[in-house]
Structure formats: C-alpha cells, structure tokens
Design an enzyme around this catalytic site. Structure first.
Site, PDB file in Angstrom:
ATOM      1  N   ASP A 238      16.307 -16.025  26.985  1.00  0.00           N
ATOM      2  CA  ASP A 238      16.989 -15.898  25.693  1.00  0.00           C
ATOM      3  C   ASP A 238      15.970 -15.624  24.579  1.00  0.00           C
ATOM      4  O   ASP A 238      16.337 -15.187  23.485  1.00  0.00           O
ATOM      5  CB  ASP A 238      17.735 -17.208  25.374  1.00  0.00           C
TER       6      ASP A 238
ATOM      7  N   LYS B 168      28.595 -13.762  30.650  1.00  0.00           N
ATOM      8  CA  LYS B 168      27.199 -13.652  31.108  1.00  0.00           C
ATOM      9  C   LYS B 168      27.126 -13.764  32.632  1.00  0.00           C
ATOM     10  O   LYS B 168      26.438 -12.976  33.291  1.00  0.00           O
ATOM     11  CB  LYS B 168      26.344 -14.733  30.429  1.00  0.00           C
TER      12      LYS B 168
ATOM     13  N   GLN C 141      23.550 -22.444  26.488  1.00  0.00           N
ATOM     14  CA  GLN C 141      24.469 -21.886  25.489  1.00  0.00           C
ATOM     15  C   GLN C 141      24.495 -22.789  24.249  1.00  0.00           C
ATOM     16  O   GLN C 141      24.718 -23.996  24.362  1.00  0.00           O
ATOM     17  CB  GLN C 141      25.878 -21.752  26.100  1.00  0.00           C
TER      18      GLN C 141
END
Ligand code: NAP
Length: 283
Positions: A120, A53, A97
C-alpha cells in the site's frame, strides 16, 4: 467537449493483463504472488473495497487471503497477526484496510508491516524512500495518476503541477511523485489563499479533496491536464469527483472521469506493487 478522456478502466485492463502474464511466468518458477488483506469491523464501504481487491487478485492469478476481524479485536492481537504474515513466505504484500476502529492506533499497525511487504506504500520506510527518491513502494492512488500521465506520454519535466489536497495517502505522495518526474510542484490545502490564482498557472492539476466542484472551468488554464481523484456522492447519490467535469472538459486537454478514471487504477497499482514484491523475492 474538447478534452480527451484518460480512461482508467481501459488502462487498468492493459496493465492487469501484463500483470497476469508476469504472474504466470513467476508461477512457472514456483512463485505465486500473494496478497493478505486485513479488515477490522463492518464498515460497508471498506467491505466493498476489500472484496474488490481480493477479486482483482484472483483475476490476475495471485494467491490472496482475506482476514476479517470483529471491531473489538485488540491492537496487540492484530499486531500478532501481522507478525505472522510478515513471516509467511507465501505472502508478498500485506494490506490493512483503513480506517481502523478508534481504539487501534493505525500508525502502529501500519509500521508493524514488514516494509518489504508494504504494497500500500503507507509505511514510514516507503514514505521515506519516496522523499529521498530511492526505490520503494509508491502509494497506489497517486501511483495510478502517474501511470495515467505516462499513458498519454505526458512529459512532466519543467511543467507546473498543482496538487489540491495534502493527505498522507494521496496529496503529499502525489506531490513527491510529480517532483520525482521533474515537475515544479505546488501543494494546496484548506488554508490556501486564492486557490484559483494558483490553479490557473498549472499545466497539470490533481484534485484530491473530497468536495464536489472544488475545481471549475474558470480555475483551469486552457490545455491543462486534469486528474480527478475525488470520490463523492451528489444530491442524487450519484458517484462524482472533485472536478466540474462538464465545464472543465471544455477547456482542458485531458481529463479523467469519475467513475472510470483514477478509481480503477488504485487497485491496479496494488496488483503491480504486489507483483513487484514477489518478483524481488524470486531474485
Ligand atoms: P483527506 O484526507 O480528507 O484530505 C483532503 C485534503 O483536501 C486535505 O489536505 C485538505 O486540507 C484539503 N482540502 C479540504 N478543503 C479544501 C479546500 N477548500 N481547498 C483546498 N484544499 C482543501 O482526503 P483523501 O484521503 O486525500 O481523499 C481525497 C479524495 O480522494 C476523497 O474524495 C477520497 O474519497 C478520494 N480518494 C479516492 C481514491 C481512489 O481510489 N480514487 C483513493 C483515495 C481517496 P487540510 O490538510 O488543510 O485539511
């Protein structure tokens, strides 16, 4: 093989080059899109995901930060850090994460993210916006699936879409996005009786289960479009999806491969969401 491939690597390249161009335009106005990535603990898969990422951010010209914490960080320490990022004007997107260690309540951590930076799309505000059909951040993996359908000019209006899997990060938001595009949607899960009878009716099938060969050729209507979200390892350790690719390719009209299908699209849509967040900030 009769099915056409929907190539996630190529589509990602196209979208990422547009993101790069828009990023340059924003930079010319003095705004650099910024993504903060937080990782807790040493989970090897998570380490790879966050590295990818951050690398993708660099490639399109974003500012990015990677904050690594040891697995014994307390929930309150993590929340303090998120609050700092919420207030940092250089940061337009915050990504935590998952999974987090067991002593940390993931929901509380995700809900602490400023919804305007929830790139997200996991915050309850983003989920609520999706349910209500109002603008908000769409979770990256199902959003990537929608982009794949758009790339083949597939009109979902009136089509029967079947989603296998109902997780918060893939199955449920996928179903809502397909509904948003005017498909008639059926969601299947582990308690579904006679999955095959349902998938055989589908014009579009999204498999998001995490089980090899959950979808085989005999379960697919000729000409259906099949998107494979699954990421599994076979007995030789090779990456594979949920769909029996060889068999289903003989009958579907379009299919996504694994690897090289939905996977690359997930990070691409994260970049897109971060860019959108920065653009909103510039207005
Ligand atoms: P998850 O949270 O484990 O959810 C799996 C879903 O599959 C659940 O809703 C479960 O039903 C359902 N299911 C299990 N067995 C089933 C069966 N026999 N028939 C029908 N449904 C069944 O997984 P996830 O996070 O959604 O991820 C799904 C897969 O996608 C995994 O392989 C994951 O690695 C992959 N993934 C890929 C990406 C990407 O970027 N490509 C991103 C995210 C996830 P219940 O709800 O009833 O338990």
């Amino acid at each position: 093989m009769s099915a056409m491939l929907i190539n996630g690597v190529e589509l990602s390249k196209t979208i990422r080059s547009k993101v790069s161009l828009k990023t340059q335009e924003l930079k010319n106005k003095g705004i650099t899109p910024g993504l903060a990535v937080i990782i807790v603990g040493e989970n090897p898969a998570s380490q790879v995901y966050v590295r990818n990422k951050v690398k993708a951010c660099e490639e399109v010209g974003f500012f990015s930060s990677l904050d690594k914490y040891s697995s014994d960080i307390s929930e309150s320490e993590l929340l303090v850090h998120i609050e700092k990022l919420n207030l940092n004007p250089k940061i337009h997107g915050i990504l935590v994460q998952l999974p987090l260690p067991e002593h940390i309540n993931s929901s509380r951590v995700i809900e602490a993210i400023d919804p305007s930076k929830d790139v997200d799309g996991f915050h309850i505000s983003s989920a609520g916006a999706l349910v209500k059909g109002i603008p908000g951040f769409w979770p990256c993996t199902p959003f990537g699936c929608i982009k794949m359908l758009e790339s083949i000019n597939y009109d979902l209006k009136g089509k029967h879409a079947v989603v296998i899997g109902r997780s918060h990060i893939v199955g449920k938001p996928m179903a809502l996005m397909l509904l948003d595009k005017n498909a008639t949607v059926t969601i299947c899960h582990s308690a579904t009786v006679n999955l095959k009878a349902i998938t055989l009716q589908a014009d579009v099938i999204v498999a998001a289960v995490g089980k090899i060969n959950i979808l085989t050729k005999d379960m697919v209507k000729p000409g259906a479009v099949v998107l494979d979200v699954g990421m599994n390892r076979d007995s030789q350790g090779k990456l594979c999806g949920d769909v029996d690719f060889e068999g289903v390719s003989e009958i579907a009209s379009y299919i996504t491969p694994v690897p090289g299908g939905v996977g690359p699209m997930t990070i691409t849509m994260l970049l897109q969401n971060t860019l959108d967040s920065a653009e909103k900030n510039s207005n």
